[in-house]
Design a protein around this motif. Structure first.
Motif, mmCIF file in Angstrom:
data_model
loop_
_atom_site.group_PDB
_atom_site.id
_atom_site.type_symbol
_atom_site.label_atom_id
_atom_site.label_comp_id
_atom_site.label_asym_id
_atom_site.label_seq_id
_atom_site.Cartn_x
_atom_site.Cartn_y
_atom_site.Cartn_z
ATOM 1 N N LEU A 154 40.862 33.184 42.053
ATOM 2 C CA LEU A 154 40.055 34.130 41.280
ATOM 3 C C LEU A 154 38.668 34.313 41.893
ATOM 4 N N SER A 155 38.107 33.229 42.418
ATOM 5 C CA SER A 155 36.796 33.330 43.072
ATOM 6 C C SER A 155 36.898 34.163 44.340
ATOM 7 N N TYR A 156 37.937 33.951 45.118
ATOM 8 C CA TYR A 156 38.153 34.709 46.354
ATOM 9 C C TYR A 156 38.249 36.200 46.058
ATOM 10 N N GLY A 157 38.983 36.528 44.991
ATOM 11 C CA GLY A 157 39.245 37.925 44.710
ATOM 12 C C GLY A 157 38.107 38.668 44.033
ATOM 13 N N PHE A 158 37.276 37.951 43.257
ATOM 14 C CA PHE A 158 36.318 38.666 42.421
ATOM 15 C C PHE A 158 34.860 38.293 42.638
ATOM 16 N N ALA A 159 34.583 37.338 43.532
ATOM 17 C CA ALA A 159 33.184 36.958 43.792
ATOM 18 C C ALA A 159 32.367 38.147 44.285
ATOM 19 N N ARG A 160 32.975 39.013 45.059
ATOM 20 C CA ARG A 160 32.268 40.168 45.628
ATOM 21 C C ARG A 160 31.801 41.145 44.553
ATOM 22 N N GLY A 186 49.752 43.042 52.286
ATOM 23 C CA GLY A 186 49.033 44.043 53.071
ATOM 24 C C GLY A 186 49.120 45.424 52.448
ATOM 25 N N LEU A 187 50.319 45.769 51.957
ATOM 26 C CA LEU A 187 50.487 47.065 51.291
ATOM 27 C C LEU A 187 49.688 47.113 49.990
ATOM 28 N N LEU A 188 49.687 45.994 49.231
ATOM 29 C CA LEU A 188 48.922 45.935 47.984
ATOM 30 C C LEU A 188 47.430 46.064 48.264
ATOM 31 N N TRP A 189 46.950 45.415 49.314
ATOM 32 C CA TRP A 189 45.530 45.503 49.704
ATOM 33 C C TRP A 189 45.141 46.954 49.955
ATOM 34 N N GLU A 190 45.943 47.649 50.775
ATOM 35 C CA GLU A 190 45.604 49.031 51.131
ATOM 36 C C GLU A 190 45.763 49.981 49.946
ATOM 37 N N ALA A 191 46.714 49.694 49.045
ATOM 38 C CA ALA A 191 46.968 50.611 47.928
ATOM 39 C C ALA A 191 46.018 50.392 46.764
ATOM 40 N N ALA A 192 45.656 49.128 46.467
ATOM 41 C CA ALA A 192 44.880 48.843 45.261
ATOM 42 C C ALA A 192 43.597 48.082 45.516
ATOM 43 N N GLY A 193 43.545 47.286 46.573
ATOM 44 C CA GLY A 193 42.353 46.492 46.847
ATOM 45 C C GLY A 193 42.697 45.036 47.091
ATOM 46 N N PHE A 194 41.872 44.367 47.861
ATOM 47 C CA PHE A 194 42.155 42.983 48.242
ATOM 48 C C PHE A 194 42.181 42.039 47.043
ATOM 49 N N GLN A 195 41.395 42.363 45.991
ATOM 50 C CA GLN A 195 41.295 41.441 44.854
ATOM 51 C C GLN A 195 42.634 41.224 44.164
ATOM 52 N N TYR A 196 43.508 42.237 44.211
ATOM 53 C CA TYR A 196 44.797 42.099 43.550
ATOM 54 C C TYR A 196 45.725 41.160 44.317
ATOM 55 N N VAL A 197 45.528 41.058 45.608
ATOM 56 C CA VAL A 197 46.296 40.101 46.399
ATOM 57 C C VAL A 197 46.019 38.683 45.907
ATOM 58 N N PHE A 198 44.750 38.388 45.655
ATOM 59 C CA PHE A 198 44.391 37.046 45.218
ATOM 60 C C PHE A 198 44.667 36.824 43.734
ATOM 61 N N LEU A 199 44.735 37.892 42.974
ATOM 62 C CA LEU A 199 45.164 37.770 41.587
ATOM 63 C C LEU A 199 46.630 37.330 41.532
ATOM 64 N N VAL A 200 47.455 37.907 42.392
ATOM 65 C CA VAL A 200 48.858 37.481 42.495
ATOM 66 C C VAL A 200 48.932 36.014 42.916
ATOM 67 N N ALA A 201 48.082 35.617 43.869
ATOM 68 C CA ALA A 201 48.059 34.221 44.310
ATOM 69 C C ALA A 201 47.704 33.290 43.156
ATOM 70 N N ALA A 202 46.783 33.712 42.292
ATOM 71 C CA ALA A 202 46.410 32.898 41.130
ATOM 72 C C ALA A 202 47.595 32.733 40.175
ATOM 73 N N LEU A 203 48.362 33.797 39.988
ATOM 74 C CA LEU A 203 49.545 33.718 39.125
ATOM 75 C C LEU A 203 50.573 32.745 39.703
ATOM 76 N N ILE A 204 50.751 32.767 41.020
ATOM 77 C CA ILE A 204 51.677 31.833 41.673
ATOM 78 C C ILE A 204 51.211 30.398 41.455
ATOM 79 N N ALA A 205 49.900 30.165 41.567
ATOM 80 C CA ALA A 205 49.354 28.823 41.348
ATOM 81 C C ALA A 205 49.594 28.362 39.910
ATOM 82 N N MET A 206 49.517 29.274 38.956
ATOM 83 C CA MET A 206 49.770 28.922 37.560
ATOM 84 C C MET A 206 51.234 28.523 37.360
ATOM 85 N N VAL A 207 52.134 29.228 38.009
ATOM 86 C CA VAL A 207 53.550 28.848 37.942
ATOM 87 C C VAL A 207 53.741 27.461 38.547
ATOM 88 N N ASN A 208 53.037 27.189 39.643
ATOM 89 C CA ASN A 208 53.154 25.883 40.283
ATOM 90 C C ASN A 208 52.676 24.765 39.343
#
Length: 400
Positions: free
Chosen positions: A284-290, A356-378
């Motif tokens: 979440l910090s990676y995706g939204f600190a900016r 990469g497609l998600l980054w170009e279509a919506a923004g880099f922050q959504y890539v890391f939001l998905v990563a946060a969801l994966i971490a929650m599943v873990n």
């Protein structure tokens, strides 16, 4: 001291030296690779994500490649893996005129790196005494991390002050890997007490496979897009990655060894759970600190996240030691680790392409939001790991 104990200690010393050499290679290779792709071939986010598919494909095929080499002892498989890894690094340094040739060297690198990844942990755990697996593997990881300091220092000094080139860095890294290969060649070519199978899938290991899948998804997002955020959004050069690597390495020297002891004392369940909790915060910090902080502060936050994630990668060890404790048969270890690498990469091949497609279509922050969801599943999956792994039972099985 018996001859067998002397031989085990000699082999562990050689493996320790190999870990030091591969640490030097990592310190030379890790901070430059993404900048090398960006500066040499001027690629964008979607193509950068797509390149991970061929780069990670051999990782998916690890279980089949190791199966072809089943007749060889683990130390010989590791030796061949390091030869392939060295060949790719020399290829990057001596002849990579276009992206097509670079992809070939990526494939060669991937074959060596992932095959070595599968057998390295097996060799190390088989040289450890029962109940001290985490500590021994932590020592190897700490030595590897310490040695990478030299590589990071060379990159920082070379690129900042000495006009060092990417090509020279790759050649030095290849030389370090060759030295590691020699260490593996000098080890005893021990075979398991019972013939092992090329392919192992057991219901009892299903939680390990699931942890491997989740790790593959989380890992590849950070390996691919973590540096890309700093390169493309904050315009950071190779020297910056060397400094970040240095900081992470100094901390990692103590962290890896302490992690090994913590795994033995606390168990894998707690380690993997709290690793996942920290990853949610990092993502979440990676995706939204900016968007939350001024540019300068945001960059410092991303630096901290980069270093923290670098440290948490060491927690992969907890997955391997968990498998070691639940083994149904000692000869299952290497093929099951190889299976773990393969299922890991079944996911990590596709995640960067979609990222990469998600980054170009919506923004880099959504890539890391998905990563946060994966971490929650873990986090949730980690709770299914037994709080007290059956160390004595695993040791008894290994002794039979």
């Amino acid at each position: 001291m018996t001859n067998q104990l002397k031989s085990v200690r000699r082999d562990f010393t050689l493996l320790l030296l190999a870990s030091i050499c591969t640490g030097i290679y990592g310190g030379l290779y890790d901070p430059i690779f993404n900048n090398f792709l960006s500066d040499t071939y001027q690629i964008g986010e979607a193509l950068r994500g797509a390149l991970e598919f061929p780069r990670e494909l051999p990782g998916f095929l690890t279980v089949f490649i190791s199966g072809l080499l089943i007749a060889l002892p683990d130390t010989r498989i590791a030796f061949l893996a390091l030869l392939a890894l060295a060949a790719s690094l020399f290829g990057f340094g001596l002849w990579a005129p276009g992206l097509g040739v670079a992809v070939f060297w990526m494939l060669t690198w991937s074959v060596g790196a992932h095959l070595y990844m599968a057998v390295y942990n097996s060799i190390g755990m088989n040289l450890a005494e029962p109940g001290q697996t985490g500590q021994r593997m932590g020592l190897l990881g700490s030595a590897n991390t310490t040695a990478s300091l030299l590589g990071y220092l060379l990159i920082w000094w070379g690129f900042k002050y000495a006009g060092m080139t990417y090509q020279a860095s790759f050649l030095l890294a290849g030389s370090a890997v060759l030295a590691a290969a020699v260490c593996l060649l000098l080890m005893r070519p021990l075979r398991p007490a019972k013939p092992r199978r090329a392919f192992v899938y057991r219901r009892e290991y299903r939680l390990y496979y699931l942890l491997s899948v989740l790790f593959g998804a989380r890992k590849q997002i950070f390996l691919t897009f973590g540096p890309w955020v700093l390169i493309k959004l904050f315009h950071q050069p190779a020297a910056t990655f060397a400094v970040l690597g240095l900081v992470g390495t100094v901390l990692g020297i103590f962290f890896r060894y302490a992690l090994g002891i913590a795994i033995d004392r606390l168990g894998e369940r707690k380690i993997i759970f709290w690793e996942s909790v920290l990853l949610v915060v990092i993502c979440l910090s990676y995706g939204f600190a900016r968007f939350i902080f001024p540019a300068g502060t945001a960059l410092q936050v991303i630096y901290a996240c980069f270093i923290a994630d670098q440290l948490l990668f060491a927690c992969l060890l907890a997955r391997s030691t968990y498998l070691h404790k639940i083994l149904q048969k000692p000869e299952d270890l290497t093929p099951t680790l190889a299976m773990g690498v393969s299922v890991d990469h079944a996911v990590s091949m596709s995640v960067p392409v979609l990222g990469g497609l998600l980054w170009e279509a919506a923004g880099f922050q959504y890539v890391f939001l998905v990563a946060a969801l994966i971490a929650m599943v873990n986090c949730a999956v980690a709770l299914y790991i037994p709080a007290h792994a059956p160390i004595k039972q695993a040791a008894a099985r290994a002794a039979n």
